[in-house]
Design a protein around this motif. Sequence first.
Motif, PDB file in Angstrom:
ATOM      1  N   LYS A  46      10.205  20.176-129.482  1.00 41.84           N
ATOM      2  CA  LYS A  46       9.100  20.911-130.100  1.00 41.84           C
ATOM      3  C   LYS A  46       9.024  22.377-129.644  1.00 41.84           C
ATOM      4  O   LYS A  46       8.532  23.237-130.374  1.00 41.84           O
ATOM      5  CB  LYS A  46       7.770  20.224-129.783  1.00 41.84           C
ATOM      6  N   ARG A  47       9.496  22.656-128.435  1.00 42.90           N
ATOM      7  CA  ARG A  47       9.386  24.008-127.883  1.00 42.90           C
ATOM      8  C   ARG A  47      10.735  24.726-127.844  1.00 42.90           C
ATOM      9  O   ARG A  47      10.893  25.728-127.146  1.00 42.90           O
ATOM     10  CB  ARG A  47       8.785  23.938-126.472  1.00 42.90           C
ATOM     11  N   TYR A  87      10.451  28.318-128.469  1.00 39.15           N
ATOM     12  CA  TYR A  87       9.531  29.037-127.573  1.00 39.15           C
ATOM     13  C   TYR A  87       9.421  28.296-126.236  1.00 39.15           C
ATOM     14  O   TYR A  87       8.339  27.870-125.844  1.00 39.15           O
ATOM     15  CB  TYR A  87       8.142  29.152-128.208  1.00 39.15           C
ATOM     16  N   ARG A 103       6.704  29.578-123.702  1.00 36.10           N
ATOM     17  CA  ARG A 103       5.318  29.747-124.139  1.00 36.10           C
ATOM     18  C   ARG A 103       4.397  29.061-123.122  1.00 36.10           C
ATOM     19  O   ARG A 103       4.723  27.981-122.613  1.00 36.10           O
ATOM     20  CB  ARG A 103       5.138  29.129-125.524  1.00 36.10           C
ATOM     21  N   ASP A 129       0.568  26.418-125.925  1.00 41.44           N
ATOM     22  CA  ASP A 129       0.718  25.019-126.322  1.00 41.44           C
ATOM     23  C   ASP A 129      -0.191  24.152-125.466  1.00 41.44           C
ATOM     24  O   ASP A 129      -0.188  24.272-124.228  1.00 41.44           O
ATOM     25  CB  ASP A 129       2.164  24.551-126.148  1.00 41.44           C
ATOM     26  N   LEU A 158       1.861  26.685-121.312  1.00 39.26           N
ATOM     27  CA  LEU A 158       1.693  25.251-121.583  1.00 39.26           C
ATOM     28  C   LEU A 158       0.543  24.703-120.757  1.00 39.26           C
ATOM     29  O   LEU A 158       0.455  24.942-119.545  1.00 39.26           O
ATOM     30  CB  LEU A 158       2.995  24.523-121.234  1.00 39.26           C
TER      31      LEU A 158
END
Length: 305
Positions: free
Chosen positions: A106-107, A110, A113, A27, A115
């Motif tokens: 938004k995450r 995940y 993930r 991201d 960033l």
Amino acid sequence: MVRPVTNDDTGLKVLREAPAEAAEIIDIVAIHGIGAHPDDSWCKNVGTAESPQWVNWLNKEDMLPAVAPNARIMRYGYQSQWFGEGAMRQKASTVAQRLLLALQRKRADYPFRPLLFIAHCFGGLVVLKALLDARHDESEWPGVFASTTGLIFFGTPFRGAEGMSQVEMLEAARREYEEDEVQGDILKILEPGNEFLQEVVDQFGKTRRQANKAQVTCFYELKSSNVGRIVGKVDRTRFVVSESSGCLDLSDATNKFSLSRSHFDMNKFGKPTEEDFETVGEVVRDMIRASPKLLLARSQCNYAS
């Protein structure tokens, strides 16, 4: 003239989803500075004044998406106007909390993930505050601090913006606008020596002493800016953020590069062949390549402890 920021402009907006077949998705979140529009902040006109052609390098296919093909690219927008109609009373800590809430939504699927943050000016201070808050309460904001592997700052005044003092800016604004159309609170953090600014930078500096810290790259301007024209009609051409103020720290995981631009266009690129964009692209690629190894090292360190 900066476009007004509406409610539709605020929040975390996905500019490009990662390809469905991508193996290792990262991201990337871009955050603008004060007095800027969340989208226009990243746009450059490659046409003419009469026939403008605006390019947003964050989502133009041969620019950031080409550099980071497996990335979900987002930008965060907040009400940044501090003078004129629609001026908002705003603080870095408030924006940081709203950013964390947006990232959480938004995450959600995940949270761990990798960033990477890209920030211009005041946006960089928001990122530091958000990361400190996330580290302080990892149960409330899981994955934000632990998964941040790269930070890119464009002209962030870690030791204040020397170009034009808060008093000068306020005086210039009040000459042009009514008293209730000027909200100067947000400028305080940009003053050299501001206690909140010093505390945020010092506290984040302590996190940089640990192993497996996020990679950091700071870009600083080589051209002066007409800061007087921001709010008034008097020309005042100065450097806004110096090389020393624009560098977070001197650790081995922090790099700094100059850009042959002014403070207000150092985060705008129109073509992938621009020399400055090529430098930024290399930085992003290196951070993405290093992310899996960095997260693995962190997880092994946590497991061992």
